[in-house]
Design a protein around this motif. Structure first.
Motif, short mmCIF file in Angstrom:
data_model
loop_
_atom_site.label_atom_id
_atom_site.label_comp_id
_atom_site.label_asym_id
_atom_site.label_seq_id
_atom_site.Cartn_x
_atom_site.Cartn_y
_atom_site.Cartn_z
N ASN A 198 2.00 6.99 -6.70
CA ASN A 198 1.02 8.01 -7.11
C ASN A 198 1.48 9.42 -6.74
O ASN A 198 1.35 10.35 -7.54
N LEU A 199 2.01 9.58 -5.54
CA LEU A 199 2.49 10.90 -5.12
C LEU A 199 3.68 11.36 -5.96
O LEU A 199 3.74 12.53 -6.36
N LYS B 265 2.35 1.75 -3.48
CA LYS B 265 1.36 2.31 -4.42
C LYS B 265 1.14 3.79 -4.16
O LYS B 265 1.08 4.59 -5.09
N ARG B 266 1.00 4.16 -2.89
CA ARG B 266 0.76 5.57 -2.55
C ARG B 266 1.94 6.43 -2.96
O ARG B 266 1.78 7.49 -3.55
N TRP B 267 3.16 5.96 -2.68
CA TRP B 267 4.35 6.73 -3.05
C TRP B 267 4.45 6.88 -4.57
O TRP B 267 4.81 7.93 -5.06
N GLN C 243 8.65 11.45 3.51
CA GLN C 243 7.55 10.53 3.81
C GLN C 243 7.73 9.96 5.21
O GLN C 243 8.81 9.51 5.58
N ASP D 128 0.83 -1.21 0.00
CA ASP D 128 0.00 0.00 0.00
C ASP D 128 0.86 1.25 0.00
O ASP D 128 0.56 2.22 -0.70
N ILE D 129 1.91 1.23 0.79
CA ILE D 129 2.84 2.38 0.84
C ILE D 129 3.48 2.56 -0.53
O ILE D 129 3.57 3.69 -1.04
#
Length: 87
Positions: free
Chosen positions: A11-12, A7-9, A50, A4-5
């Motif tokens: 996208n960011l 994927k989020r990174w 982050q 999840d981390i």
């Protein structure tokens, strides 16, 4: 959670025009690959901002926030706390 981390990174980073791919490797490691090597400085800065990132390795160099001890030391301290709490 690491996936999840990652994927989020990804996208960011994409919103900041940093072309990179993040992959969750194990419970404490996210690996990344970059499309353009010139984004390395921007990526390093982004990752250290982050909350979940403690230490990053680019090629053979490790980077942390100023004043932070090596990850191994932090991990040993946490293991020691867990051992004492189990007793």
């Amino acid at each position: 959670m690491v996936t999840d981390i990652a994927k989020r990174w990804a996208n960011l980073a994409r919103t900041g025009a940093i072309e990179t791919k993040f992959i969750g490797v194990d419970w404490s490691t996210v690996m990344f690959t970059m499309e353009k090597g010139q984004d390395t400085i921007e990526l390093k800065k982004f990752l250290l901002e982050q909350e979940e990132a403690y230490e990053i390795k680019i090629r053979d160099q490790l980077f942390r926030r100023p004043g932070d001890p090596p990850f191994e030391e932090v991990f040993q301290i946490e293991e020691e706390k867990n051992r004492h709490s189990e007793l």
